[in-house]
Scaffold this active site. Structure first.
Site, PDB file in Angstrom:
ATOM      1  N   GLU A   1       0.869  -1.173   0.000  1.00 24.38           N
ATOM      2  CA  GLU A   1       0.000   0.000   0.000  1.00 24.38           C
ATOM      3  C   GLU A   1       0.905   1.221   0.000  1.00 24.38           C
ATOM      4  O   GLU A   1       1.762   1.363   0.869  1.00 24.38           O
ATOM      5  CB  GLU A   1      -0.897   0.023   1.237  1.00 24.38           C
ATOM      6  CG  GLU A   1      -1.972  -1.046   1.257  1.00 24.38           C
ATOM      7  CD  GLU A   1      -2.799  -0.999   2.530  1.00 24.38           C
ATOM      8  OE1 GLU A   1      -2.580  -0.090   3.360  1.00 24.38           O
ATOM      9  OE2 GLU A   1      -3.644  -1.873   2.705  1.00 24.38           O
TER      10      GLU A   1
ATOM     11  N   ASP B   1      -5.698   9.115   9.770  1.00 21.48           N
ATOM     12  CA  ASP B   1      -4.349   8.690  10.117  1.00 21.48           C
ATOM     13  C   ASP B   1      -3.889   9.274  11.440  1.00 21.48           C
ATOM     14  O   ASP B   1      -4.197  10.424  11.778  1.00 21.48           O
ATOM     15  CB  ASP B   1      -3.368   9.099   9.009  1.00 21.48           C
ATOM     16  CG  ASP B   1      -3.653   8.375   7.711  1.00 21.48           C
ATOM     17  OD1 ASP B   1      -3.820   7.151   7.764  1.00 21.48           O
ATOM     18  OD2 ASP B   1      -3.714   9.038   6.650  1.00 21.48           O
TER      19      ASP B   1
END
Length: 277
Positions: free
Chosen positions: A50, A61
């Site tokens: 990824e 995040d």
């Protein structure tokens, strides 16, 4: 492009192990070092990569990946240079799947049709776009599928059996189960709860189910691997980059090996987990 993803999970199944899915941020800590890390990941044991697209407002995040994105943006990383990374990687590796992970805004600004065409040409296999729910599938998901790119959807601890069919409807490649509610790297998952959640999702889909968020050690990877088709590690690898940098935030001779050494240990953990099951 989904063929690479299918082939890699089939390989892992044939070897009776979970796949290791590794996340790094494109351009972190700089473009050249990021490419060196990218090229080294498969040899260290990464099955699927990824590649995070840096964004100024990465709401899902945690601090580690936020800081990685800021380091990358500071050095000029963009959608264009991220696709350049994929092209450079593909020059030497035509087998390892690459999934771009990020947010819709940079793709929208780049232009959806242009982005999908360029991503496919560069050698991207799929997308994970965390801020586009199933209700917005016409924005990017359906065009991506039409372009031959997998569109990986996230399921979370709050995705119940009523919501799950909508999440899975146009998902392809694999399903990404977020093991904890919250941001990346924030806590350690309850592995028993995760195993039950994976089993529940598998009753609804034949796609591989991978588990990420909070996986930091080989022991974590082994625990996840007992029930999941894949283990995702991101924040721990991004932290390995950060702690290898010098006082000015620049790469050192230890930066690439700091990541690959951890990937090798995590890959061994993922393999041991299935053997212990």
């Amino acid at each position: 492009m989904t063929a690479r993803i299918e082939a890699r999970f089939a390989l892992a199944r044939g070897e009776n192990r979970a796949a290791l899915v590794t996340f790094i941020t494109a351009g972190d800590p700089d473009h050249e070092t990021s490419l060196a890390i990218l090229k080294a990941l498969p040899g260290a044991g990464a099955d699927v990569i990824e590649l995070g697209m840096p964004f100024t407002d990465p709401m899902a995040d945690g601090p580690a990946i936020q800081q990685a994105g800021l380091r990358a943006l500071k050095h000029g990383e963009s959608v264009t240079t991220t696709l350049d990374l994929v092209r450079a990687f593909r020059a030497g590796d035509d087998a390892t799947p690459i999934v771009l992970m990020g947010y819709y805004n940079p793709i929208y600004v780049y232009g959806v049709d242009r982005f999908l065409a360029d991503a496919r040409e560069a050698g991207v296999d799929g997308l994970i776009v965390v801020d586009l729910p199933p209700e917005e599938d016409e924005e990017l998901c359906l065009p991506a599928l039409k372009a031959g790119l997998a569109f990986v959807r996230l399921a979370t601890p709050t995705t119940n059996d009523v919501r799950l069919p909508a999440v899975l409807q146009n998902t392809s490649g694999f399903v990404y189960y977020v093991s904890i509610a919250g941001i990346t790297g924030a806590a350690t998952p309850d592995f028993g709860v995760v195993a039950s959640a994976v089993a529940r999702i598998k009753r609804h889909t034949a796609l591989p189910v991978v588990v990420g968020f909070g996986v930091k050690t080989p022991e974590h990877a082994a625990a996840i691997a007992r029930g999941a088709d894949g283990v995702v590690v991101g924040s721990a690898l991004v932290d390995a980059v950060r702690t290898s940098l010098d006082g000015d935030g620049r790469a050192t001779e230890k930066t690439v090996s700091a990541v690959t050494d951890l990937v090798s240990a995590l890959a061994a953990g993922a393999r041991s987990g299935r053997a212990a099951a």
